[in-house]
Scaffold this motif. Structure first.
Motif, short mmCIF file in Angstrom:
data_model
loop_
_atom_site.label_atom_id
_atom_site.label_comp_id
_atom_site.label_asym_id
_atom_site.label_seq_id
_atom_site.Cartn_x
_atom_site.Cartn_y
_atom_site.Cartn_z
N GLY A 152 0.85 -1.18 0.00
CA GLY A 152 0.00 0.00 0.00
C GLY A 152 0.88 1.23 0.00
N ILE A 153 0.84 1.99 -1.09
CA ILE A 153 1.71 3.16 -1.22
C ILE A 153 1.01 4.39 -0.66
CG2 ILE A 153 0.98 3.65 -3.60
CD1 ILE A 153 3.96 4.48 -4.10
N MET A 154 1.71 5.15 0.16
CA MET A 154 1.08 6.21 0.94
C MET A 154 1.27 7.61 0.36
SD MET A 154 -0.51 4.49 3.15
CE MET A 154 -1.30 6.01 3.69
N VAL A 155 1.33 7.69 -0.96
CA VAL A 155 1.38 9.01 -1.61
C VAL A 155 0.54 8.96 -2.88
CG1 VAL A 155 3.64 9.75 -0.75
CG2 VAL A 155 3.50 8.36 -2.82
N PRO A 156 0.03 10.11 -3.34
CA PRO A 156 -0.64 10.17 -4.65
C PRO A 156 0.42 10.13 -5.74
CG PRO A 156 -0.50 12.35 -3.70
CD PRO A 156 0.03 11.42 -2.65
N PRO A 157 0.01 10.00 -7.01
CA PRO A 157 0.99 9.86 -8.09
C PRO A 157 2.11 10.90 -8.10
CG PRO A 157 -1.19 9.35 -8.93
CD PRO A 157 -1.38 9.82 -7.51
N PRO A 158 1.85 12.20 -7.86
CA PRO A 158 2.98 13.15 -7.92
C PRO A 158 4.04 12.90 -6.84
CG PRO A 158 0.88 14.30 -8.09
CD PRO A 158 0.56 12.90 -7.70
N GLY A 159 3.69 12.18 -5.78
CA GLY A 159 4.64 11.93 -4.71
C GLY A 159 5.52 10.73 -4.91
N ILE A 160 5.21 9.91 -5.92
CA ILE A 160 6.00 8.70 -6.16
C ILE A 160 7.43 9.08 -6.54
CG2 ILE A 160 6.27 6.70 -7.69
CD1 ILE A 160 3.20 6.61 -7.86
N GLY A 161 8.37 8.47 -5.86
CA GLY A 161 9.78 8.76 -6.12
C GLY A 161 10.30 10.00 -5.44
N GLN A 162 9.45 10.68 -4.67
CA GLN A 162 9.86 11.92 -4.01
C GLN A 162 10.22 11.67 -2.55
OE1 GLN A 162 10.17 14.80 -5.83
NE2 GLN A 162 9.69 13.37 -7.49
N PRO A 163 11.02 12.54 -1.93
CA PRO A 163 11.35 12.39 -0.51
C PRO A 163 10.09 12.35 0.34
CG PRO A 163 12.76 14.04 -1.55
CD PRO A 163 11.71 13.69 -2.56
N GLY A 164 10.09 11.50 1.34
CA GLY A 164 8.95 11.37 2.23
C GLY A 164 7.95 10.31 1.81
N ALA A 165 8.06 9.81 0.59
CA ALA A 165 7.15 8.75 0.14
C ALA A 165 7.54 7.43 0.79
CB ALA A 165 7.21 8.62 -1.38
N TYR A 166 6.54 6.65 1.15
CA TYR A 166 6.83 5.31 1.68
C TYR A 166 5.68 4.38 1.32
CZ TYR A 166 3.64 6.47 5.57
OH TYR A 166 2.54 6.82 6.31
N THR A 167 5.99 3.09 1.34
CA THR A 167 5.01 2.06 1.01
C THR A 167 5.08 0.95 2.04
OG1 THR A 167 5.26 2.52 -1.36
CG2 THR A 167 4.26 0.42 -0.76
N PHE A 168 3.91 0.51 2.51
CA PHE A 168 3.82 -0.65 3.39
C PHE A 168 3.89 -1.91 2.54
CE2 PHE A 168 1.23 2.48 5.90
CZ PHE A 168 2.11 2.59 6.97
N TYR A 169 4.71 -2.88 2.95
CA TYR A 169 4.80 -4.16 2.26
C TYR A 169 4.62 -5.30 3.26
CZ TYR A 169 6.97 -1.72 -1.73
OH TYR A 169 7.20 -0.90 -2.79
N SER A 170 3.96 -6.37 2.81
CA SER A 170 3.89 -7.58 3.63
C SER A 170 3.98 -8.80 2.74
CB SER A 170 2.62 -7.60 4.48
OG SER A 170 1.44 -7.55 3.69
N GLY A 171 4.37 -9.92 3.37
CA GLY A 171 4.62 -11.15 2.64
C GLY A 171 5.97 -11.70 3.05
N PRO A 172 6.54 -12.61 2.28
CA PRO A 172 7.85 -13.19 2.64
C PRO A 172 8.95 -12.13 2.65
CG PRO A 172 6.73 -14.53 0.99
CD PRO A 172 5.97 -13.24 1.08
#
Length: 285
Positions: free
Chosen positions: A110-130
């Motif tokens: 689940g990525i926690m920014v709108p499209p303009p924030g992708i790749g920008q400082p402060g962007a983060y994404t929650f990941y789960s799985g192995p």
């Protein structure tokens, strides 16, 4: 640099593909409406023959059914599917089994920014799985945002994502209610903004108004001291706020629902406790 296939080229997926390209990765793109790939191909992306073309598939679609429809009967042996689409935690858990049944591994996100924030400082994404599988691709995924691993349960990334969105939606809707109320008296949004910004900052801070931290500590301890700031007092005050909205001729669905929740916790005999006691009513609907 690695090769990544981006599946789904809406605003999020297209921006992800552009960001991977800018970071120097080899990128293939696929979309159910093939024409959406054209601008990215013009920027240097390859056109994937199928949605399953590649070993690292980054999926950004409207929901998990779209992934099923796009991948169809394709085998996924040895492939890693990183899905950033929205869904319920149970949907994501079922999807993990679906991908595993075809020989692949699903990493949910689940990525926690709108499209303009992708790749920008402060962007983060929650990941789960192995975790080991995510670790092998973390350097590639960091082109999009910081990689924040939350656990093995495939549903957990979405739960963190939705938990953040609940705060986002309810906080900003409250801001709109507050702004609408003040606007009926001639106060402008710009005049109110400094006070709202200060309150948002204080709620997340460490001071006496740092209620996110205060409530986290109280909920962990299972104790909700009321002292001079009881839930009953909060319920009465919220009732007055609802009346103010009504008198101003404004919509009150959400504030009324919140007031009913406070009143319920009060009626359950916890009115002398603090605001945190409301979680007991939330947890037992």
């Amino acid at each position: 640099m690695s090769r990544v296939t981006v599946v789904g080229l809406g605003p999020m997926g297209s921006k992800m593909a552009e960001t991977f390209l800018a970071a120097g990765h080899e990128v293939a793109v696929w979309n159910r409406t093939a024409g959406k790939a054209d601008p990215l191909v013009a920027q240097g992306a390859a056109r994937a023959a199928t949605a399953a073309d590649g070993d690292l598939l980054v999926v950004s679609q409207i929901g998990y059914q779209a992934m099923y429809d796009s991948l169809g009967d394709a085998r996924l042996d040895g492939k890693v599917v990183v899905n950033l689409s929205s869904g319920t935690p149970e949907e994501l858990r079922a999807a993990a089994g679906w991908v595993t049944g075809r020989g692949g591994t699903l990493i949910t996100a689940g990525i926690m920014v709108p499209p303009p924030g992708i790749g920008q400082p402060g962007a983060y994404t929650f990941y789960s799985g192995p975790e080991d599988v995510l670790g092998r691709h973390a350097a590639t995924l960091e082109a999009l945002s910081a990689v924040t691993y939350v656990g093995t349960d495939p549903g957990l990334a979405m739960m963190y994502y939705q938990a953040q969105l609940l705060i986002f939606w309810s906080s900003l809707t409250s801001f709109m209610h507050a702004t609408a109320l003040l606007r009926t008296a001639g106060a402008t949004p710009a005049e109110f903004l400094p006070f709202a910004r200060d309150l948002f900052s204080q709620l997340g801070g460490d001071g006496p108004m740092g209620y996110a931290k205060i409530l986290a500590e109280e909920i962990t301890a299972g104790v909700h001291p009321g002292g001079e700031n009881s839930l009953h007092m909060q319920a009465v005050g919220l009732g007055h706020a609802v009346e103010a909205l009504e008198q101003a001729g404004l919509e009150t669905t959400v504030p009324k629902a919140l007031h009913r929740l406070f009143e319920r916790a009060d009626a359950e005999g916890r009115g002398d406790e603090g605001l945190g006691t409301v979680i007991e009513s939330i947890s037992k609907p």
